[in-house]
Structure formats: C-alpha cells, structure tokens
Design a protein around this motif. Structure first.
Motif, mmCIF file in Angstrom:
data_model
loop_
_atom_site.group_PDB
_atom_site.id
_atom_site.type_symbol
_atom_site.label_atom_id
_atom_site.label_comp_id
_atom_site.label_asym_id
_atom_site.label_seq_id
_atom_site.Cartn_x
_atom_site.Cartn_y
_atom_site.Cartn_z
ATOM 1 N N LEU A 527 75.017 41.171 -29.854
ATOM 2 C CA LEU A 527 75.561 41.541 -30.059
ATOM 3 C C LEU A 527 77.387 42.923 -29.704
ATOM 4 N N ALA A 528 77.645 43.035 -29.010
ATOM 5 C CA ALA A 528 77.666 43.470 -28.760
ATOM 6 C C ALA A 528 79.529 44.613 -29.476
ATOM 7 N N ILE A 529 78.929 45.958 -29.669
ATOM 8 C CA ILE A 529 80.215 46.988 -30.238
ATOM 9 C C ILE A 529 80.692 48.186 -28.947
ATOM 10 N N SER A 530 82.012 48.024 -28.977
ATOM 11 C CA SER A 530 81.878 49.237 -27.638
ATOM 12 C C SER A 530 83.427 50.461 -28.409
ATOM 13 N N LYS A 531 82.604 50.867 -28.986
ATOM 14 C CA LYS A 531 83.757 51.980 -29.542
ATOM 15 C C LYS A 531 83.280 53.455 -29.371
ATOM 16 N N PRO A 532 84.821 54.124 -29.299
ATOM 17 C CA PRO A 532 84.354 55.976 -29.430
ATOM 18 C C PRO A 532 83.346 55.952 -30.798
ATOM 19 N N LEU A 533 82.850 57.654 -29.782
ATOM 20 C CA LEU A 533 82.249 58.513 -31.093
ATOM 21 C C LEU A 533 82.995 57.908 -32.780
ATOM 22 N N GLU A 534 83.842 58.331 -33.252
ATOM 23 C CA GLU A 534 85.010 59.151 -33.704
ATOM 24 C C GLU A 534 84.777 57.472 -34.333
ATOM 25 N N GLU A 535 84.565 56.164 -34.150
ATOM 26 C CA GLU A 535 85.474 55.017 -34.891
ATOM 27 C C GLU A 535 84.243 54.208 -34.271
ATOM 28 N N THR A 536 82.828 54.450 -34.155
ATOM 29 C CA THR A 536 81.576 53.811 -34.553
ATOM 30 C C THR A 536 81.302 54.254 -36.274
ATOM 31 N N THR A 537 81.148 53.022 -36.613
ATOM 32 C CA THR A 537 80.599 53.318 -38.255
ATOM 33 C C THR A 537 79.107 53.355 -38.243
ATOM 34 N N GLU A 538 79.036 53.353 -39.536
ATOM 35 C CA GLU A 538 77.731 52.728 -39.653
ATOM 36 C C GLU A 538 77.120 51.685 -39.414
ATOM 37 N N LYS A 539 77.727 50.939 -40.348
ATOM 38 C CA LYS A 539 77.625 49.578 -40.118
ATOM 39 C C LYS A 539 77.526 49.617 -38.778
ATOM 40 N N ASP A 540 78.721 49.605 -37.572
ATOM 41 C CA ASP A 540 78.469 49.240 -36.422
ATOM 42 C C ASP A 540 76.733 49.641 -35.791
#
Length: 699
Positions: A527-540
């Motif tokens: 799977l792919a998750i593209s987010k900035p550092l501040e939006e990247t959660t522990e779950k991600d």
C-alpha cells in the motif's frame, strides 16, 4: 429412445445435443468420446480409444470409400476434437495384413499407417489403429474401466468373463498393443460371431455398435454388468484388502502432516529433475494404504499399460509411522533417504534385468507414487496435470486390485512385459515429440498481492512461462476472479494477510499441499501513503512497516524453511520502489519502508547464497495505469507533491524518465521474470524498471 438407468457409470447422452448433430457420424463419435471420457470410472485422462467409420468420396478417384476416424496418438477422449483425430482408408489399413511379417515387425507397421492416411490434417495414428480397423463395426470403443480391468487382471479372467456375459463376450489373452493384437481381435470375432465385445486380458475392453448411441449404450451395459458382479463379490467378502492394519489420522492432521512432508518428498523425488506434487487422501486411497494386503499388492505393480506408464511399475511405501513427529526436518530426511536409495536401486535392477539391445536409456529412477499409511498418497511428476493424472491412474489401479481380489486373485503383468511397454521405442518416440518445456516449468511461485495490479501481472507472466502459481491477497472475491483466468492445474489461491505469520503459514501449507512446495516467492502486496512528516501518524507508519517490511521478513523466513527442506534452491523477489533510493517530499513513511525492503533483500542474499537461494529486488516507479495503489489517496498525495492534477500523473511520470515511457504492471512482471529465469547468477541486486531515473541509479 428410452433413457437408460445405470448405477455404476454415468449415463450422459443428451438426445437433443445428438439430434442437433443430425447424421454427422464424426460429430456423434466425438460427442460419444467426450461423454465417455468425462467418467473416470470408464477411462482416465489419455486412456482408451474410440473410432467410427464413414463413407467418403476419394479425392483421387472420385469413388466412395470407407474411412476410419480414430483418436490420434497421445490424445484424450474426454477432450477430443476433430483436430485430434486421424482419418485413414479402411481398405488400405486392412491391406497391411499382406505385408505384416509377425511380432518382430510391429514397429515398422506403425510407420506404414501413414500410407493409409485419407485426411491430410490427421494427427499421428495411434498404436491402437489396427485394433479398430480390422474389426467391421461402424462405431467402436476401446476403454479401460476399473471393473473391466479387474476382470481382465483376475487370475481366472477368461472363466470370469464367461461367468458374467456367457457367450456374448469374447476374450483374448494379454498381448502388447499392435498389429498382431488387431489380428487376434479379428480372429476372436470370427470364432464367436454375434458377440457384443471383447475383454483384453490384463488390459481393457472393446465394444461396438452400428450407431454412436448403440455403441455408447453397449459400452455402459457391459461395464455395468461387470460392476454389479464385482459389487456382489465384495459384499460377500468379510475383509477388503485383508482388513485394516493402520488407522487413518483425522483429516486435519493428515493434511498438516502432508503439507509438512511434501517439500521433503519433492526434494528427494527431484534428484534428477525438479518435480511438481499432488496429494490425495480419499476413502478409496485410505482403505488400500491402511490395509494388511498393501505389503503384498503394492510391489506387484499395476496391470493395465496405461496405468503403469503413468505411475511407474510400483509405488514407494514409506516406513514412517503415521504418528511420526515431522518437525525435525533433518531427522526425517535421515529416515527417508534410505527408502529412496533402495527404490532407485530396485528400479535400476528392473531396467538392467529387462533391457534389450536397443532399449532407450534408463529414465528417472525416482518413484511417481508414494504411499504413507495413515496419512495419504503423494504423486510427483513434471507438472501438476501429470502428477494429478498419475494419482488418478493409481486410484484406478486400486479399484482394479480390489475388484480382482474380490473375484479371485489379482495378477499383474510380468516384469518383462511391463518393461517392453514402458521402454517401447514407439513410446520413447512419443516422449521425444513432446514440446519443449517452458523456462519456469516444474517451478512453484507464491505471489502476494496477486488479486490485481502488479501482483496479478507478475502471476500472469510466471504462469505463461510455465510456473504453477499460488496467488495470495486479503480479498477472496478478487482472488477467485483472478484464479478463474488460468487453465486448470495451473493456479490456486490462499487468502493471506502478510502482517500475520499464521496467515502466511496457511498460504505456504496450501502451496505445499497443492503443488509440493515453493521455488519462487514474490512479495508484491503493498500500500502507499503519501503525507508530510507532520501529517504522518503512528498508524500510517505501523501499517507500512507491517505490510512491506515485516511481511517480507516473515515470508522470507517461512519460504526459506521450505526451500531448505527441498534442497533445490529458490528465488525471493521483493517488489520495492524507486522511493527507497530517492529522497522526495511527503514520503517519509513509504520511502523508509521501501528502503528497508531493499536492504533486507541484500542482507538475505548474503545469508542465503550457500543454500542457492537468490534474493533480488525489482524497483518500479510511476506504475499508474493498472496499479491498485494509484486508485486512492496516494495518487492525490503525489499529485499534490508535484503541483499537478491527478489526471496529469501518467504523462508526468512518463516525461520525467529518460526513455519517456509509461511503465505498466507487465513491465514489472518482466523484471521479475528476468530475475528468476534469465539472470540465474544474480543475487542481492536491484533491477530498476522505471524508464530510467538518473537519481535512482544504484551505481
């Protein structure tokens, strides 16, 4: 036309289908062949032969001539089509009696069949051609029903034939198929006018009729009579096969043991060439392999030529206890190796004792059928279909032995007769005509994330190059749809969550039970998750690590255990990403996980080289069309990172690579194929399939 009723065979004649064929006798003969071949109690895959005779116009003389249409060499009546038959002038075939010089002349006669060809599109005529051609009937069936072979293989076969059918059936003693056997059938009919068929000793059945339907019903009626006779005999026996000696383990436990044992057996059976496996533990099999008479009957071998050509002259019976602990792989191998050494030596002795001056070289001396009392029966061959069919043929042989023992006493062919069939020069020529095997034939691949996108494209490519495939994904509906795109015996599936080791274990058990083990593991699930550092959660972060990294670790760990048990080497392929090599914005979770996948592959390559297990990485980039991960937030995230619209992504990614190419799932599949089939001396490598991204060059 009154519908017939049968208990021991399937009556499948559809009057409307037959009526739609009108007076097309060839179509009716093909229809009859197909429905006969659909019942494994009547004849097995590739076994038996059928024919019909029609009046055609000779293109050379413009006169009407009789033509015989017959299944071609190596065909299967259950799937027979017009393209699989031979058409011969009947009178020319019968004229060969004038030049036949005796049993020593059989091989030359087969070559002369070609001089009798009427239809220039004919398949090579079968060795059974004269058996059909020298009989006068319009429609003829030569079948190998279990019940009839039981009669044919009984010690007093001729007497039993008379007891069942009286004067309505003929009987001829065992003789290798060929021109002389055709003469024997002709002679039997002449001496017994009005008979409805002939039993071939230790071999099978000939029946006939003036129409395709009459022939079909005659065949079923004769088989039904033999089946009823045997059923009564079996009911009168207190113990079948001498009674039970070993108790069957519960079904779940049998399957567990079989899955654990299959890779070990596969490795031992593959000492000369890699094999694919099949397992069965049906009631019929368990009754036989658990019996007191197994020790007496198994070494005797099978009687019908079609049986032992596919199962070898006899099975290997393992000397493991049914409650044997199989967790210590090396200890079990120590127990198994002597059995295989002994079997190979016995087969070599059989070859050396029976070989003739012109016999072909000895073939693979490993067993095809392996019996584990209390657990089940294994078969190993060059592909899944052949392994499955070998198992089916041995089950036919079990039915034959049970029937013959109920009648009187089972007899098998003398070893020399069996050898002369197995190593017949004509049989060798048939083997030499087999098409060249594909690059990945005899290999088993497990592909994660194979329900669609890149994973399915990889599975498609590996299957097209000859591999058996186990597709895994977390969505069963998607897997069912994917598996349906493959031909039978090619693919299977297992619902698998790669974040759970128990789920991975079940997938590997499925691969072992279905095909015997595993040679190639491709981790494409992702799977792919593209987010900035501040939006990247522990779950991600956790899900990316669990699916991509931990999943790859657990897959490799369990795959290596199987590959080491097989001793055949193997391939592990990680589908990573350009993002594991290139630093980009809004990508900390995904890029870190992909980099971990890449380095894990290098570490595993360094560790597993001694086992001939190669570990490589394929790096895609910009696979937008046909890729599952581009259907959701990932596409939006990447578009936002590059300041473009989602619709612009395919052209954007194509323009930014050096070749200006759109990358498709099939391109990634080609990269995987290169790793497992072409770059055979490559391990620890990264293959970039990205159209050329200079900032992702590894060196």
């Amino acid at each position: 036309m009154k519908t017939k009723s049968f208990k021991h065979v399937n009556y499948l004649w559809d009057r409307q289908k037959a009526a739609d064929m009108g007076d097309d006798q060839v179509a009716l003969f093909l229809y009859r062949s197909n429905i006969l071949g659909a019942d494994l109690r009547i004849t097995n895959y590739g076994g038996g032969n059928t024919s019909c005779k029609t009046i055609e116009k000779d293109p050379l003389t413009n006169r009407e001539v009789e033509v015989m249409w017959i299944k071609g060499s190596g065909g299967d009546i259950g799937t027979l089509t017009k393209a699989g038959i031979a058409g011969l002038y009947t009178n020319r075939l019968r004229d060969l009696k004038k030049v036949y010089q005796g049993l020593h002349d059989e091989d030359r006669m087969v070559g002369l069949f070609n001089h009798c060809i009427y239809d220039l599109d004919s398949k090579a005529p079968s060795i059974d051609t004269p058996l059909h051609g020298l009989l006068p009937f319009k429609h003829i069936d030569h079948l190998h029903p279990d019940a009839l072979i039981a009669v044919a293989a009984a010690k007093d076969s001729e007497k039993v034939t008379q007891e069942i059918w009286g004067d309505t059936m003929g009987w001829v003693p065992w003789q290798r198929p060929g021109f002389d056997l055709g003469l024997q059938l002709e002679k039997c009919l002449k001496e017994n006018p009005g008979i409805r068929g002939i039993v071939l000793g230790s071999h099978g059945l000939f029946t006939w009729g003036d129409t395709s339907y009459e022939c079909y019903v005659n065949s079923l009626e004769v088989i039904e009579m033999a089946s009823e006779f045997i059923e009564k005999k079996i009911k009168g026996k207190k113990r079948i096969f001498g009674g039970q000696k070993v108790a069957s383990l519960p079904e779940k436990e049998r399957k567990e043991k079989a899955a654990r044992l299959m890779p070990l057996l596969r490795g031992l059976c593959s000492s000369e060439a890699r094999m694919i496996g099949h397992f069965t533990d049906t009631d019929v099999v368990m009754q036989y392999i658990n019996s007191h008479d197994l020790e007496r009957l198994a070494p005797m071998g099978t009687s019908c030529p079609d049986h032992f050509l596919r199962t070898k002259i006899q099975p290997l019976v393992l000397r493991l206890d049914s409650d044997q602990n199989l967790s210590d792989t090396e200890a079990i191998l120590q127990k198994l190796r002597p059995d295989f050494v002994q079997y190979r030596a016995a087969y070599k002795g059989y070859y050396e004792t029976c070989k003739r001056a012109n016999s072909p070289a000895m073939r693979d001396s490993n067993p095809v059928i392996i019996i584990y009392p209390g657990v089940g029966m294994f078969s190993f061959a060059k592909n899944k279909q052949t392994a499955r069919v070998a198992s089916e043929f041995y089950i036919n042989a079990i039915n034959v032995m049970r029937g013959a023992e109920a009648i009187s006493e089972y007899t098998s062919l003398p070893r020399q007769e069996a050898f002369d069939i197995e190593y017949w020069l004509l049989e060798e020529a048939k083997l030499q005509r087999m098409p060249k095997e594909k690059p990945l034939s005899r290999k088993v691949a497990l592909v994660t994330g194979a329900g669609g996108g890149i994973g399915k494209a990889i599975a498609d490519k590996l299957a097209s190059e000859g591999a058996n495939i186990v597709l895994t994904d977390i969505v069963e509906d998607r897997l069912e749809e994917a598996v349906d795109t493959y031909a039978p015996d090619i693919a299977s599936y297992a619902v698998c969550d790669v974040t759970k080791k128990e789920s991975i274990s079940e997938a590997f058990k499925k691969a072992c039970l279905q095909f015997g083990g595993v040679d190639i593991v491709v981790h494409s699930a992702g799977l792919a998750i593209s987010k900035p550092l501040e939006e990247t959660t522990e779950k991600d972060w956790d899900i990316l690590q669990d699916v991509l990294v931990k999943g790859q670790f657990e897959l490799a760990k369990q795959a290596v255990a199987i590959m080491r048990a097989q001793g055949l080497g193997g391939d592990i392929i990680s589908i990573a990403s350009k993002n594991g090599l290139v630093s980009g914005p809004n990508n900390v979770g995904y890029g870190t996980a992909k980099a971990a996948q890449q380095h894990m592959a290098r570490l595993l390559a360094a560790e597993l080289g001694k086992d001939r297990i190669r570990v490589n990485t394929v790096n895609p980039d910009g696979v937008i069309i046909g890729s599952k991960i581009w259907e959701g937030e990932w596409a939006e995230g990447r578009a936002k990172a590059y300041g473009i619209a989602v619709e612009e992504l395919p052209s954007f990614y194509a323009k930014r690579n050096l070749l200006n190419e759109i990358i498709y799932p099939e391109d990634i599949a080609n990269g995987v194929f290169a790793c497992v089939a072409i770059l055979e001396k490559t391990t620890g490598n990264i293959i970039n399939v990205d159209g050329g991204m200079a900032n992702a060059f590894v060196r």
